[in-house]
Write a protein that holds these residues in place. Structure first.
Motif, PDB file in Angstrom:
ATOM      1  N   ASP A 636      24.539 -17.286  18.732  1.00  0.00           N
ATOM      2  CA  ASP A 636      25.732 -17.852  18.093  1.00  0.00           C
ATOM      3  C   ASP A 636      25.415 -18.587  16.799  1.00  0.00           C
ATOM      4  O   ASP A 636      25.991 -19.641  16.509  1.00  0.00           O
ATOM      5  CB  ASP A 636      26.465 -18.790  19.065  1.00  0.00           C
ATOM      6  N   CYS A 637      24.508 -18.031  16.031  1.00  0.00           N
ATOM      7  CA  CYS A 637      24.220 -18.539  14.680  1.00  0.00           C
ATOM      8  C   CYS A 637      25.197 -17.833  13.738  1.00  0.00           C
ATOM      9  O   CYS A 637      24.823 -16.880  13.036  1.00  0.00           O
ATOM     10  CB  CYS A 637      22.763 -18.269  14.307  1.00  0.00           C
ATOM     11  N   HIS A 638      26.443 -18.278  13.754  1.00  0.00           N
ATOM     12  CA  HIS A 638      27.526 -17.546  13.103  1.00  0.00           C
ATOM     13  C   HIS A 638      27.353 -17.424  11.596  1.00  0.00           C
ATOM     14  O   HIS A 638      27.878 -16.475  10.983  1.00  0.00           O
ATOM     15  CB  HIS A 638      28.864 -18.221  13.410  1.00  0.00           C
ATOM     16  N   HIS A 639      26.662 -18.371  10.979  1.00  0.00           N
ATOM     17  CA  HIS A 639      26.542 -18.373   9.518  1.00  0.00           C
ATOM     18  C   HIS A 639      25.246 -17.728   9.026  1.00  0.00           C
ATOM     19  O   HIS A 639      25.072 -17.562   7.820  1.00  0.00           O
ATOM     20  CB  HIS A 639      26.626 -19.805   8.999  1.00  0.00           C
ATOM     21  N   LEU A 640      24.364 -17.392   9.914  1.00  0.00           N
ATOM     22  CA  LEU A 640      23.059 -16.857   9.526  1.00  0.00           C
ATOM     23  C   LEU A 640      23.209 -15.475   8.896  1.00  0.00           C
ATOM     24  O   LEU A 640      23.766 -14.563   9.500  1.00  0.00           O
ATOM     25  CB  LEU A 640      22.148 -16.784  10.754  1.00  0.00           C
ATOM     26  N   VAL A 641      22.724 -15.328   7.656  1.00  0.00           N
ATOM     27  CA  VAL A 641      22.883 -14.056   6.947  1.00  0.00           C
ATOM     28  C   VAL A 641      21.600 -13.232   6.919  1.00  0.00           C
ATOM     29  O   VAL A 641      21.642 -12.027   6.657  1.00  0.00           O
ATOM     30  CB  VAL A 641      23.368 -14.288   5.500  1.00  0.00           C
ATOM     31  N   THR A 642      20.466 -13.865   7.191  1.00  0.00           N
ATOM     32  CA  THR A 642      19.211 -13.125   7.118  1.00  0.00           C
ATOM     33  C   THR A 642      18.160 -13.761   8.006  1.00  0.00           C
ATOM     34  O   THR A 642      18.229 -14.952   8.340  1.00  0.00           O
ATOM     35  CB  THR A 642      18.684 -13.099   5.664  1.00  0.00           C
ATOM     36  N   LEU A 643      17.191 -12.963   8.399  1.00  0.00           N
ATOM     37  CA  LEU A 643      16.031 -13.449   9.135  1.00  0.00           C
ATOM     38  C   LEU A 643      14.886 -13.671   8.159  1.00  0.00           C
ATOM     39  O   LEU A 643      14.908 -13.156   7.035  1.00  0.00           O
ATOM     40  CB  LEU A 643      15.623 -12.431  10.205  1.00  0.00           C
ATOM     41  N   PRO A 644      13.867 -14.415   8.542  1.00  0.00           N
ATOM     42  CA  PRO A 644      12.724 -14.626   7.646  1.00  0.00           C
ATOM     43  C   PRO A 644      12.094 -13.303   7.221  1.00  0.00           C
ATOM     44  O   PRO A 644      11.963 -12.366   8.023  1.00  0.00           O
ATOM     45  CB  PRO A 644      11.760 -15.452   8.503  1.00  0.00           C
ATOM     46  N   ASP A 645      11.713 -13.224   5.947  1.00  0.00           N
ATOM     47  CA  ASP A 645      11.108 -11.991   5.415  1.00  0.00           C
ATOM     48  C   ASP A 645       9.733 -11.716   6.002  1.00  0.00           C
ATOM     49  O   ASP A 645       9.363 -10.562   6.229  1.00  0.00           O
ATOM     50  CB  ASP A 645      10.998 -12.079   3.889  1.00  0.00           C
ATOM     51  N   LYS A 646       8.970 -12.777   6.242  1.00  0.00           N
ATOM     52  CA  LYS A 646       7.566 -12.607   6.632  1.00  0.00           C
ATOM     53  C   LYS A 646       7.394 -12.680   8.140  1.00  0.00           C
ATOM     54  O   LYS A 646       6.571 -13.435   8.664  1.00  0.00           O
ATOM     55  CB  LYS A 646       6.712 -13.662   5.943  1.00  0.00           C
ATOM     56  N   MET A 647       8.146 -11.860   8.841  1.00  0.00           N
ATOM     57  CA  MET A 647       8.069 -11.890  10.304  1.00  0.00           C
ATOM     58  C   MET A 647       6.769 -11.320  10.830  1.00  0.00           C
ATOM     59  O   MET A 647       6.448 -11.488  12.007  1.00  0.00           O
ATOM     60  CB  MET A 647       9.253 -11.135  10.905  1.00  0.00           C
ATOM     61  N   GLN A 648       5.996 -10.671   9.959  1.00  0.00           N
ATOM     62  CA  GLN A 648       4.729 -10.111  10.417  1.00  0.00           C
ATOM     63  C   GLN A 648       3.769 -11.185  10.913  1.00  0.00           C
ATOM     64  O   GLN A 648       2.821 -10.893  11.647  1.00  0.00           O
ATOM     65  CB  GLN A 648       4.058  -9.288   9.311  1.00  0.00           C
ATOM     66  N   SER A 649       4.017 -12.454  10.512  1.00  0.00           N
ATOM     67  CA  SER A 649       3.156 -13.546  10.990  1.00  0.00           C
ATOM     68  C   SER A 649       3.410 -13.868  12.462  1.00  0.00           C
ATOM     69  O   SER A 649       2.608 -14.563  13.086  1.00  0.00           O
ATOM     70  CB  SER A 649       3.387 -14.802  10.146  1.00  0.00           C
ATOM     71  N   LEU A 650       4.533 -13.386  13.020  1.00  0.00           N
ATOM     72  CA  LEU A 650       4.824 -13.600  14.441  1.00  0.00           C
ATOM     73  C   LEU A 650       4.038 -12.574  15.261  1.00  0.00           C
ATOM     74  O   LEU A 650       4.597 -11.704  15.929  1.00  0.00           O
ATOM     75  CB  LEU A 650       6.322 -13.473  14.699  1.00  0.00           C
ATOM     76  N   SER A 651       2.741 -12.712  15.210  1.00  0.00           N
ATOM     77  CA  SER A 651       1.841 -11.691  15.759  1.00  0.00           C
ATOM     78  C   SER A 651       1.869 -11.609  17.284  1.00  0.00           C
ATOM     79  O   SER A 651       1.382 -10.630  17.856  1.00  0.00           O
ATOM     80  CB  SER A 651       0.410 -11.953  15.288  1.00  0.00           C
ATOM     81  N   SER A 652       2.431 -12.636  17.955  1.00  0.00           N
ATOM     82  CA  SER A 652       2.492 -12.622  19.421  1.00  0.00           C
ATOM     83  C   SER A 652       3.879 -12.292  19.948  1.00  0.00           C
ATOM     84  O   SER A 652       4.076 -12.250  21.170  1.00  0.00           O
ATOM     85  CB  SER A 652       2.062 -13.990  19.976  1.00  0.00           C
ATOM     86  N   LEU A 653       4.857 -12.059  19.051  1.00  0.00           N
ATOM     87  CA  LEU A 653       6.243 -11.926  19.483  1.00  0.00           C
ATOM     88  C   LEU A 653       6.416 -10.728  20.414  1.00  0.00           C
ATOM     89  O   LEU A 653       6.111  -9.598  20.056  1.00  0.00           O
ATOM     90  CB  LEU A 653       7.167 -11.787  18.273  1.00  0.00           C
ATOM     91  N   ASN A 654       6.948 -11.023  21.600  1.00  0.00           N
ATOM     92  CA  ASN A 654       7.168 -10.014  22.638  1.00  0.00           C
ATOM     93  C   ASN A 654       8.648  -9.664  22.789  1.00  0.00           C
ATOM     94  O   ASN A 654       9.000  -8.522  23.045  1.00  0.00           O
ATOM     95  CB  ASN A 654       6.603 -10.517  23.969  1.00  0.00           C
ATOM     96  N   THR A 655       9.516 -10.674  22.613  1.00  0.00           N
ATOM     97  CA  THR A 655      10.947 -10.494  22.836  1.00  0.00           C
ATOM     98  C   THR A 655      11.735 -11.090  21.675  1.00  0.00           C
ATOM     99  O   THR A 655      11.515 -12.245  21.304  1.00  0.00           O
ATOM    100  CB  THR A 655      11.387 -11.179  24.143  1.00  0.00           C
ATOM    101  N   LEU A 656      12.657 -10.306  21.122  1.00  0.00           N
ATOM    102  CA  LEU A 656      13.551 -10.782  20.057  1.00  0.00           C
ATOM    103  C   LEU A 656      14.981 -10.496  20.505  1.00  0.00           C
ATOM    104  O   LEU A 656      15.352  -9.348  20.754  1.00  0.00           O
ATOM    105  CB  LEU A 656      13.259 -10.076  18.737  1.00  0.00           C
ATOM    106  N   ILE A 657      15.789 -11.569  20.618  1.00  0.00           N
ATOM    107  CA  ILE A 657      17.192 -11.446  21.023  1.00  0.00           C
ATOM    108  C   ILE A 657      18.066 -12.033  19.921  1.00  0.00           C
ATOM    109  O   ILE A 657      17.900 -13.186  19.527  1.00  0.00           O
ATOM    110  CB  ILE A 657      17.459 -12.178  22.350  1.00  0.00           C
ATOM    111  N   LEU A 658      18.985 -11.235  19.426  1.00  0.00           N
ATOM    112  CA  LEU A 658      19.965 -11.666  18.424  1.00  0.00           C
ATOM    113  C   LEU A 658      21.337 -11.558  19.069  1.00  0.00           C
ATOM    114  O   LEU A 658      21.760 -10.463  19.441  1.00  0.00           O
ATOM    115  CB  LEU A 658      19.877 -10.792  17.172  1.00  0.00           C
TER     116      LEU A 658
END
Length: 825
Positions: A636-658
């Protein structure tokens, strides 16, 4: 409560000690290494006899007191060892200029280590007089690959209840049908079968299921009934109604009078008095299963499919066990689960001849002692995790991610394998508890499990919970001092709770598991935060307050912080970024939150993050720098228009929920670098375009996504090739729902050779499945709902999907073998 879990406790401490000794050995000074090695040796000696001591304490008060002393030494030892982890994280962030990594800190900690050593030596010195034997925990670890809740012998009962529901309405608006039976007999299971019957769906305009155990929540229920059921023909199940709930019945009855004539209420209860008071027809008394049906259930739980025929001698013993179970399904399947894959005759005989089963055979009606057999057969590490669940109220629906992170925050999870993630350890523990039927109503949501505890199993957990756990108890101060884990279901007298917590410095858990939007004062929040130096877990979910105090940074051992559903808090203190040990931060439902702390990159141990914020863009050098993050949920981030550009640094990310990010337009291309991403879930992001520029066309984009779920993408016309085809060898589950613009599926869908489960829902323009579906040899389940064109296409082109074992087409469940038989006839 007798002292317990010390074997598991000491095992985890030894793993920490071993790691710390190795680190000390690598330092130039290593001044603490000798003391740490002696501490490790002493604890190993004590651990060797703990299983024998825990068993003998029931008949020896002196051993029980010895274990009590040991427990508090271990608690203090854990706090001291935790200081090393906190300091290591602090230095990693702040990078102080010192010649030796631990030089000053070692000097400070040396007296504390020596003090722990001295106390542990005293415990060891008094051990010899008890003549304890060395033992190892040989209780088996296992888990099933599936957790279906098999039902046998209840079809006749279901038909009887459904027939009662189909009868014309009486003079009053509604009638009440009580189902009465002893605990564990299967009343809830029967009610669930009735609730899910298609005839019920067709005959009633509205269905409601209410768990009335522990708390009736009458005000919430009455509000829901008055707003949604007024004038409608209602079917309601009131599950597990106790005599204490009768005081609310007249109030609820008045509101139910506004329902349409012919409404029906099914009440499940253990109490004949409840049935007489609430019922408008004679109670339906549910009896035990027949011996034949009990044996079917027992064999299903004790053996893998078809293996039982190889063990006729065990089947004979199992037959004797089942005869003594009184036809109680919960007992039958629990004892069957205890013996799952166990082929040792003497262990089956121990169950058959157990005193607990004999008590049940005598008709005492109390199944708790028999269920404790299951608990006694749990390995020590599972006993500790199971007992902790008693802090939650009856009827509580657990979520696997949260429960695993509770255990992790409190140090219940450990692995000698440094490459194994603790989240994976916790999920393995959870599946082992599933296998033993200690949880029910298990639902696999693709990216997590939800589940409940049967009320009598909750009673079991409460009965084995140690004294340091307290649920909804304002204990006297001298008693409260020994409590480490507090859970409050009700805080009507919040000032008393605050006073209780004010002077408790050893508290590890402060938990409010099921409160709904409760306003509290700033002083109350401060009492939760400021005084518990060793607090590991602080869950303020459902509490509304405007500020989190700056002093939260002083709780440096904190691993789990839950501020969910606080709609009035607008910002968090910058000091929160000094919680270097924090593993879980939940900010879902904080709809007033204007911004996140600017230094979140300092939370170097953060693994699980849920956020609701008003920001259009997340702060730079913040979330995208969290290399330890495994789970990110933007809700419910209603105003969010973009995600961070440098997501490659999230080297351990297993789950992404939007979820509910209405203004989000696209995903960054950097998502292609998330090689450890396994679960991608996107709900109600109507403007989101999943088509990403591949940039380098020759670059091989190999992802490892296993679960892909999208819902409510109104503009979606193509499935994302980068994500899906890039995960062709790993994708196991795909669910596409409420995508009205999706008209065709790509031919490359047939390349997803690892796919096991495929679902489509509310995709009205989707016309057909692509050619080559027969290549999906791993596909076991296909489900299509509210997509009539696609369903009809599948019926017309059955050969495409005839290899799939289970097929659901718009409410019709088909077996491919049955369907083939019908069309050939």
């Amino acid at each position: 409560m007798a002292e317990s879990f010390l074997f598991s406790f000491s095992t985890n401490l030894l793993i920490k000690l071993s790691s710390l000794v190795s680190k000390e050995q690598s330092l130039s000074s290593g001044t603490l290494e000798p003391d740490l090695r002696k501490l490790e040796a002493t604890l190993s000696t004590i651990k060797a006899v703990l299983l024998d001591a825990e068993e003998k304490q029931a008949h020896n008060q002196e051993i029980r007191f010895w274990l009590w002393k040991l427990k508090y030494v271990l608690y203090d030892a854990e706090d001291v060892l935790d200081e090393f982890e906190c300091e290591a994280s602090r230095r990693q962030v702040e990078k102080p200029k010192v010649t030796s990594f631990f030089s000053n800190f070692q000097f400070k900690m040396s007296p504390k280590i020596k003090e722990i050593r001295k106390r542990l030596d005293e415990v060891e010195g008094s051990m010899s007089k008890f003549n304890l034997s060395e033992r190892t925990d040989v209780r088996r670890v296992f888990s099933r690959s599936s957790f279906e809740d098999n039902v046998f012998g209840r079809e006749g009962d279901k038909e009887n209840i459904v027939n009662l529901l189909m009868q014309p309405g009486e003079m009053e608006s509604f009638s009440v049908i009580p189902i009465v039976g002893i605990r564990g007999i299967g009343k809830r299971t029967l009610a669930k079968m009735v609730y899910n019957d298609e005839r019920v769906d067709k005959n009633f305009e509205l269905k409601m299921w209410v768990c009335a155990s522990d708390e009736f929540e009458v005000s919430k229920l009455m509000k829901e009934v008055s707003t949604s059921a007024n004038g409608k023909k209602l079917f309601m199940v009131l599950n597990d109604v106790g005599s204490e709930s009768l005081v609310h019945w007249n109030d609820l009855r008045e509101i139910l009078m506004d329902c349409a004539r012919g409404s029906k209420i099914v009440v499940t209860t253990n109490s004949n008095q409840v049935a007489l008071t609430m019922g408008t027809v004679p109670a339906y008394v549910l009896k035990g299963l027949s011996h034949e049906d009990s044996m079917l259930l027992f064999v299903k739980r004790a053996f893998r499919d078809g293996v039982e025929k190889n063990y006729p001698n065990l089947i004979k013993i199992g037959d004797e066990i089942v005869k003594n179970c009184g036809g109680i399904p919960l007992v039958v399947k629990t004892l069957g689960s205890v013996l799952y894959q166990n082929t040792y005759k003497h262990e089956w005989m121990l169950i058959k001849d157990s005193q607990e089963l004999r008590l049940l055979e005598r008709g005492t009606g109390d199944i708790l002692p028999t269920l404790k057999l299951c608990y006694d057969h749990l390995p020590c590490h599972l006993q500790r995790c199971f007992a902790y669940c008693s802090l939650f109220p009856k009827g509580y629906r657990f979520t696997s991610d949260y429960l695993v992170h509770y255990w992790m925050a409190l140090g219940f999870l450990a692995s000698s394998n440094e490459t194994e993630e603790l989240e994976d350890v916790g999920l393995r523990y959870l599946k082992e508890l599933f296998s033993r039927c200690l949880f029910q109503d298990i639902e696999d949501n693709g990216y997590c499990f939800t589940f409940k505890m049967h009320d009598v199993v909750h009673d079991l957990a409460t009965s084995v919970t140690p004294r340091e756990c307290s649920r909804d108890s304002l204990a006297p101060k001298h008693i409260a001092q020994i409590v480490r884990h507090f859970s409050f279901v009700d805080i009507q007298h919040s000032e008393k709770v605050a006073e209780l917590l004010k002077n408790l410095r050893a508290t590890r858990t402060i938990l409010f598991p099921s409160l709904q939007s409760k306003n509290v004062t700033q002083s109350f929040v401060s009492s939760c935060v400021s005084n518990s130096r060793y607090l590991r877990m602080l869950c303020l979910n459902g509490l509304r307050f405007e500020e989190l105090p700056d002093s939260v940074s002083s709780v440096k051992h904190l691993r789990f912080l839950d501020l969910c559903s606080n709609s009035v808090i607008e910002e968090l203190p910058e000091s929160i970024s000094k919680l270097y040990m924090l593993q879980t931060l939940r900010l879902c439902g904080c709809s007033g939150l204007k911004k996140l702390p600017s230094n979140m990159q300092n939370m170097i141990n953060l693994k699980y993050l849920e956020i609701t914020t008003k920001e259009r863009r997340l702060p730079q050098n913040g979330i995208e720098c969290l290399s330890s993050l495994r789970h990110l949920h933007l809700s419910d981030c209603h105003h969010l228009v973009t995600l961070p550009d440098k997501m490659q640094s999230l080297s351990s990310l297993n789950t992404l929920i939007l979820q509910g990010c209405y203004s989000l337009i696209s995903l960054p291309c950097s998502i292609k670098h998330l090689k450890r991403l396994e679960k991608l879930v996107i709900y109600n992001c109507p403007e989101l375009n999943l088509k990403m520029d591949l940039q380098d066309k020759e670059e091989e984009h190999c992802l490892n996504v296993k679960v892909f779920m999208i819902n409510g993408l109104l503009e979606l016309v193509d499935l994302p090739q980068l994500i899906l085809q890039g995960s062709a060898k790993t994708l196991e589950y795909m669910k596409i729902e409420a995508c009205p613009s999706l008209k065709a599926l790509p031919e490359w869908l047939a390349n997803l050779t690892a796919l096991q489960k495929l679902e489509f829902g509310s995709c009205p323009e989707l016309s057909c499945l692509p050619n080559g579906m027969n290549k999906l040899t791993s596909l076991k389940e296909l489900k299509i709902q509210n997509s009539p064109i696609l369903s009809e296409s599948c019926r017309q082109n059955w050969k495409k999907i005839s290899h799939v074992k289970e097929i659901h087409l718009d409410s019709a469940i088909a077996s491919s073998k049955l369907y083939n038989y019908l069309i050939n006839e």
